[in-house]
Design a protein around this motif. Structure first.
Motif, PDB file in Angstrom:
ATOM      1  N   LEU A  28      60.341  19.648  75.151  1.00 42.62           N
ATOM      2  CA  LEU A  28      59.079  19.445  75.861  1.00 42.62           C
ATOM      3  C   LEU A  28      59.077  17.992  76.323  1.00 42.62           C
ATOM      4  CD1 LEU A  28      56.679  21.366  76.269  1.00 42.62           C
ATOM      5  CD2 LEU A  28      55.711  20.461  74.148  1.00 42.62           C
ATOM      6  N   LEU A  29      58.653  17.775  77.550  1.00 42.17           N
ATOM      7  CA  LEU A  29      58.733  16.449  78.159  1.00 42.17           C
ATOM      8  C   LEU A  29      57.361  15.989  78.639  1.00 42.17           C
ATOM      9  CD1 LEU A  29      60.403  14.097  79.499  1.00 42.17           C
ATOM     10  CD2 LEU A  29      60.569  15.578  81.531  1.00 42.17           C
ATOM     11  N   GLY A  30      56.966  14.801  78.196  1.00 40.48           N
ATOM     12  CA  GLY A  30      55.795  14.135  78.759  1.00 40.48           C
ATOM     13  C   GLY A  30      56.279  13.139  79.798  1.00 40.48           C
ATOM     14  N   ALA A  31      55.790  13.289  81.019  1.00 39.16           N
ATOM     15  CA  ALA A  31      56.192  12.393  82.104  1.00 39.16           C
ATOM     16  C   ALA A  31      54.983  12.226  83.018  1.00 39.16           C
ATOM     17  CB  ALA A  31      57.392  12.964  82.863  1.00 39.16           C
ATOM     18  N   PRO A  32      53.953  11.509  82.538  1.00 40.68           N
ATOM     19  CA  PRO A  32      52.710  11.435  83.303  1.00 40.68           C
ATOM     20  C   PRO A  32      52.943  10.845  84.688  1.00 40.68           C
ATOM     21  CG  PRO A  32      52.383  10.568  81.084  1.00 40.68           C
ATOM     22  CD  PRO A  32      53.861  10.775  81.269  1.00 40.68           C
ATOM     23  N   GLY A  33      52.480  11.542  85.684  1.00 46.94           N
ATOM     24  CA  GLY A  33      52.542  11.032  87.047  1.00 46.94           C
ATOM     25  C   GLY A  33      53.892  11.203  87.724  1.00 46.94           C
ATOM     26  N   VAL A  34      54.857  11.817  87.041  1.00 46.71           N
ATOM     27  CA  VAL A  34      56.197  11.944  87.616  1.00 46.71           C
ATOM     28  C   VAL A  34      56.417  13.400  88.031  1.00 46.71           C
ATOM     29  CG1 VAL A  34      58.660  11.559  87.267  1.00 46.71           C
ATOM     30  CG2 VAL A  34      56.985  10.147  86.030  1.00 46.71           C
ATOM     31  N   PRO A  35      56.686  13.675  89.307  1.00 52.38           N
ATOM     32  CA  PRO A  35      56.966  15.045  89.717  1.00 52.38           C
ATOM     33  C   PRO A  35      58.341  15.481  89.222  1.00 52.38           C
ATOM     34  CG  PRO A  35      57.235  13.569  91.583  1.00 52.38           C
ATOM     35  CD  PRO A  35      56.732  12.722  90.441  1.00 52.38           C
ATOM     36  N   THR A  36      58.534  16.771  89.059  1.00 56.28           N
ATOM     37  CA  THR A  36      59.837  17.261  88.576  1.00 56.28           C
ATOM     38  C   THR A  36      60.954  16.868  89.541  1.00 56.28           C
ATOM     39  OG1 THR A  36      59.383  19.388  89.604  1.00 56.28           O
ATOM     40  CG2 THR A  36      58.930  19.210  87.250  1.00 56.28           C
ATOM     41  N   SER A  37      60.607  16.678  90.817  1.00 59.35           N
ATOM     42  CA  SER A  37      61.643  16.316  91.795  1.00 59.35           C
ATOM     43  C   SER A  37      62.239  14.931  91.511  1.00 59.35           C
ATOM     44  CB  SER A  37      61.060  16.347  93.206  1.00 59.35           C
ATOM     45  OG  SER A  37      59.976  15.437  93.290  1.00 59.35           O
ATOM     46  N   ALA A  38      61.554  14.117  90.706  1.00 59.34           N
ATOM     47  CA  ALA A  38      62.070  12.786  90.385  1.00 59.34           C
ATOM     48  C   ALA A  38      62.774  12.759  89.033  1.00 59.34           C
ATOM     49  CB  ALA A  38      60.923  11.770  90.402  1.00 59.34           C
ATOM     50  N   LEU A  39      63.037  13.930  88.463  1.00 57.55           N
ATOM     51  CA  LEU A  39      63.611  14.012  87.123  1.00 57.55           C
ATOM     52  C   LEU A  39      64.843  14.910  87.135  1.00 57.55           C
ATOM     53  CD1 LEU A  39      60.215  14.655  85.298  1.00 57.55           C
ATOM     54  CD2 LEU A  39      61.594  12.589  85.015  1.00 57.55           C
ATOM     55  N   THR A  88      53.628  22.458  85.354  1.00 59.02           N
ATOM     56  CA  THR A  88      52.536  22.421  86.318  1.00 59.02           C
ATOM     57  C   THR A  88      52.510  21.074  87.021  1.00 59.02           C
ATOM     58  OG1 THR A  88      51.319  23.850  84.822  1.00 59.02           O
ATOM     59  CG2 THR A  88      50.039  22.786  86.571  1.00 59.02           C
ATOM     60  N   ALA A  89      52.508  21.115  88.346  1.00 51.94           N
ATOM     61  CA  ALA A  89      52.484  19.885  89.139  1.00 51.94           C
ATOM     62  C   ALA A  89      51.088  19.278  89.162  1.00 51.94           C
ATOM     63  CB  ALA A  89      52.951  20.188  90.562  1.00 51.94           C
ATOM     64  N   GLY A  95      51.187  18.694  84.130  1.00 54.07           N
ATOM     65  CA  GLY A  95      51.253  19.142  82.738  1.00 54.07           C
ATOM     66  C   GLY A  95      52.512  18.651  82.053  1.00 54.07           C
ATOM     67  N   LEU A  96      52.621  18.939  80.750  1.00 59.06           N
ATOM     68  CA  LEU A  96      53.895  18.725  80.062  1.00 59.06           C
ATOM     69  C   LEU A  96      54.938  19.618  80.727  1.00 59.06           C
ATOM     70  CD1 LEU A  96      52.735  18.822  76.331  1.00 59.06           C
ATOM     71  CD2 LEU A  96      53.483  16.793  77.616  1.00 59.06           C
ATOM     72  N   TYR A  97      56.176  19.159  80.762  1.00 56.80           N
ATOM     73  CA  TYR A  97      57.244  19.967  81.342  1.00 56.80           C
ATOM     74  C   TYR A  97      58.102  20.569  80.232  1.00 56.80           C
ATOM     75  CZ  TYR A  97      56.193  17.349  85.675  1.00 56.80           C
ATOM     76  OH  TYR A  97      55.585  16.798  86.765  1.00 56.80           O
ATOM     77  N   SER A  98      58.705  21.729  80.545  1.00 55.86           N
ATOM     78  CA  SER A  98      59.703  22.331  79.657  1.00 55.86           C
ATOM     79  C   SER A  98      61.082  22.025  80.202  1.00 55.86           C
ATOM     80  CB  SER A  98      59.526  23.850  79.611  1.00 55.86           C
ATOM     81  OG  SER A  98      58.468  24.173  78.755  1.00 55.86           O
ATOM     82  N   VAL A  99      61.975  21.642  79.292  1.00 60.47           N
ATOM     83  CA  VAL A  99      63.361  21.415  79.679  1.00 60.47           C
ATOM     84  C   VAL A  99      64.181  22.562  79.079  1.00 60.47           C
ATOM     85  CG1 VAL A  99      65.295  19.808  79.669  1.00 60.47           C
ATOM     86  CG2 VAL A  99      62.938  18.934  79.537  1.00 60.47           C
TER      87      VAL A  99
END
Ligand code: ACM
Length: 640
Positions: free
Chosen positions: A565-576, A595-596, A604-608
């Motif tokens: 699970l990834l917390g990346a506040p303000g970072v879109p998945t396209s930048a990761l 969720t964008a 939202g939190l991201y799933s890896v």
């Protein structure tokens, strides 16, 4: 620069990868990272990092040193349960190695709300002279745990606390947040969420603005029109033709919120603004001719600029007022003050008093002076906005009453002190949480008159005792952040303006006076950054201001096709990007989903996740690494 620390994790949990390969699990404790000063908001009076760390395990118990410590032990157990998935036992008696101990006592001249926290690899000891201080210390313990402790469903951890000794106590006794449920209705559940958010940062007062021109929100016995008529709508923007939806709380609901606040060591100050800001009261009672409490001609309550009165759901202010010469005004005010005071937990009752334009100063003073006596007769200390209550000629607030000073520059604070009042500092240009954010914000939320487009550094960069000459900590009982709701039709929008700015108000109110700019602000901002994954885990909306170095936080979360699970506040998945080293000599790219963000909501939190077929069974040591385009990385190790 985002967080570059390597996050070392071990996983417990089930895994099911693409090949439906399910393997037994292991948990492995890994070497502790070098001790750093922990990120605590508000900054404690003193914190000294120790060596090693404490880990919550299946055998950790919470030991209450006395019956009186038990309720706070229960709060801690309840707060730890969702993310750990563990019901921590609460016991009395001697603590063992590995326990968390809560003790009521005074380890050395601490003020009542102070606490001392000692964390070693062997255990946690929290000591305070009061339950309130223990609760404050519990909030510190929660912040010392990984941010994932705020997650609402179980995660594998590990749940570690760095060794540390904290000695802490508040600068001010009153640390407030105000929510305006008059202009826009909010249900009790939203206000309970506000209590969760605020109490975690040691805010201890909820000022509830329950009535304004656009709505009256609490049922009052004997005056049913206040809610059947007065609560029907909410504010809508100038030019709108249909008000936003309204609503009201029953008295049972209000009592429920007061009890919820008490369980979070917060008191509730109700405010029914008078003599102005009350078109909803006037609209409700103007034609209430058959009400046996009134004298048959309640039209005489109306001293607004319009007679008969008419609904106005815009953001206008200053056009309504109750008439002090009307007996009906006094019946209405006395009935409201009596019932709200009886249900409220704060020593204060707020009579409002701001921005009145349609009655004379003499009428104004007559009204607030008489109302002050009613408030006192109901066992409460009067509180009011200092621009009117302390400033209009002829007002005589009782000694010890509270002026809330909101004028930028503090002119109204000076007036309050000169009238012998105590002061809550709420200068609008620093503490009004309803003000808009700067670019890149595109939410359209918030007003701009006091501090439009101002960011966290402005909310942080001030000191209550130096706003104006003649108002010092001798006069000031505390600080408040006010969240007015003209532009806030729902609580998700309210959270967006509230966070992270409330944390600045909380720190100004709690932490010792000191520099609030330059390196001190950078230090604050980095501690706020540590709250990002916490907010996301708890499901709070917030503005990902560029003044905060939000960081990547990664934890194991092994499920069907997911690993972390990834917390990346303000970072879109396209930048990761994600990379998975499967531990068998294979490395593949991972997928990052979630969720964008929208213009009004944080991502939202991201799933890896990833898919891999192992050639051989057994335990595999997997490493997940996430990299942001700016170079920030986070890593988690897990065993599947
Ligand atoms: C206020 O901002 N009118 C208290």
């Amino acid at each position: 620069v985002k967080n570059h620390s390597r996050r070392t994790r071990a996983a417990l949990g089930a895994v099911c990868l693409a090949a439906a390969l399910t393997v037994p699990l292991s948990s492995q404790a890994q070497a502790a990272p070098a001790a750093a000063v922990p990120s605590i908001v508000p900054k404690p009076v003193s914190a000294t990092a120790g060596h090693g760390r404490f880990e919550l395990t299946r055998s950790t118990r919470i030991v209450a040193g006395s019956n009186a410590a038990t309720p706070v032990a229960q709060v801690l157990a309840a707060d730890l349960a969702p993310a750990t998935g563990q019901r921590f036992g609460i016991t009395r008696g001697r603590a063992h190695d590995g326990d968390i101990r809560l003790v009521l006592g005074n380890p050395g001249a601490l003020p009542s709300e102070g606490y001392r926290l000692s964390v070693t690899s062997h255990g946690v000891t929290l000591e305070s002279p009061s339950q309130h201080g223990l609760f404050d210390g519990v909030q510190t313990i929660l912040q010392l745990l990984p941010p994932w402790i705020a997650h609402t469903t179980p995660l594998p951890g590990p749940w570690t606390i760095p060794a540390v000794t904290v000695t802490d106590y508040p600068r001010y006794q009153y640390r407030g947040v105000m929510l305006d449920i008059g202009r826009h209705f909010e249900p009790p559940a939203a206000v309970e969420k506000l209590i969760d958010i605020a109490s975690a940062y040691k805010v201890n007062t909820l000022h509830l603005h329950v009535s304004d021109d656009q709505g009256f929100r609490i049922a009052i016995k004997g005056l049913p029109n206040l809610t059947t008529i007065g609560s029907q709508g909410s504010a809508c923007a100038t030019g709108c033709t249909t008000p936003d939806p309204g609503g009201y709380w029953t008295q049972a609901q209000y009592k429920g919120v007061v009890a919820y606040a008490a369980a979070h060591f917060m008191t509730v100050v109700p405010e029914v603004d008078t003599p102005g800001h009350n078109n909803a009261i006037i609209m409700s009672e103007y034609n209430d001719t058959a009400n046996p409490l009134l004298n048959g001609h309640p039209q005489d309550i109306n001293c607004s600029n319009s007679n008969p009165p008419k609904w106005n759901y815009t953001w206008d202010v200053g056009y309504s007022a109750l008439c002090p010469a009307s007996d009906n005004t006094w019946t209405i005010i006395s009935t409201i003050v009596k019932q709200l005071s009886a249900m409220s937990s704060s020593p204060y009752y707020d009579l409002g008093g701001d921005e009145v334009q349609t009655i004379t100063p003499a009428q104004y003073a007559a009204l607030v002076n008489r109302e002050s006596g009613i408030v006192a007769a109901n066992g409460k200390t009067p509180m009011g906005w200092a621009d009117g209550y302390a400033t209009v000629a002829g007002t005589t607030p009782p000694a010890g009453s509270i002026g809330e000073a909101w004028e930028p520059g503090g002119t109204d604070a000076v007036q309050a002190v000169q009238k012998g009042m105590k002061v809550v500092m709420a200068p609008a240009d620093h503490t009004y949480l309803d003000q808009s954010y700067p670019a890149p914000d595109k939410s359209g939320l918030g007003l701009g008159w006091a501090c439009g487009g101002c960011d966290l550094a402005v909310n942080y960069g001030w000191d209550p005792a130096t706003v104006t000459a003649g108002v010092t900590d001798k006069n000031i009982i505390g600080v408040e952040g006010a969240l007015w709701s003209e532009t806030l039709p729902n609580f998700t929008d309210a959270e967006y303006l509230l966070l992270p700015r409330l944390l600045a108000v909380a720190e100004i109110a709690w932490s010792p006076a000191g520099a609030r700019t330059g390196p001190a602000f950078q230090d604050f901002a980095s501690r706020v950054a540590a709250q990002g994954a916490r907010f996301q885990s708890a499901g709070y909306n917030f503005f990902t201001t560029s003044q905060v170095p939000w960081r990547l936080d990664l934890t194991a979360d092994v499920g069907h096709g997911t690993l972390a699970l990834l917390g990346a506040p303000g970072v879109p998945t396209s930048a990761l990007t994600a990379k998975i080293n499967w531990g068998d000599g294979t490395t593949t790219a991972g997928t990052i989903t979630g969720t964008a963000a929208t213009t009004k909501t944080v991502n939202g939190l991201y799933s890896v996740g990833g898919h891999h077929t192992y050639a051989h069974g057994g335990a595999h040591h997997v490493t997940v690494t996430v990299t942001e385009t700016n170079g920030a990385t986070a890593t988690v190790h897990l065993t599947i």
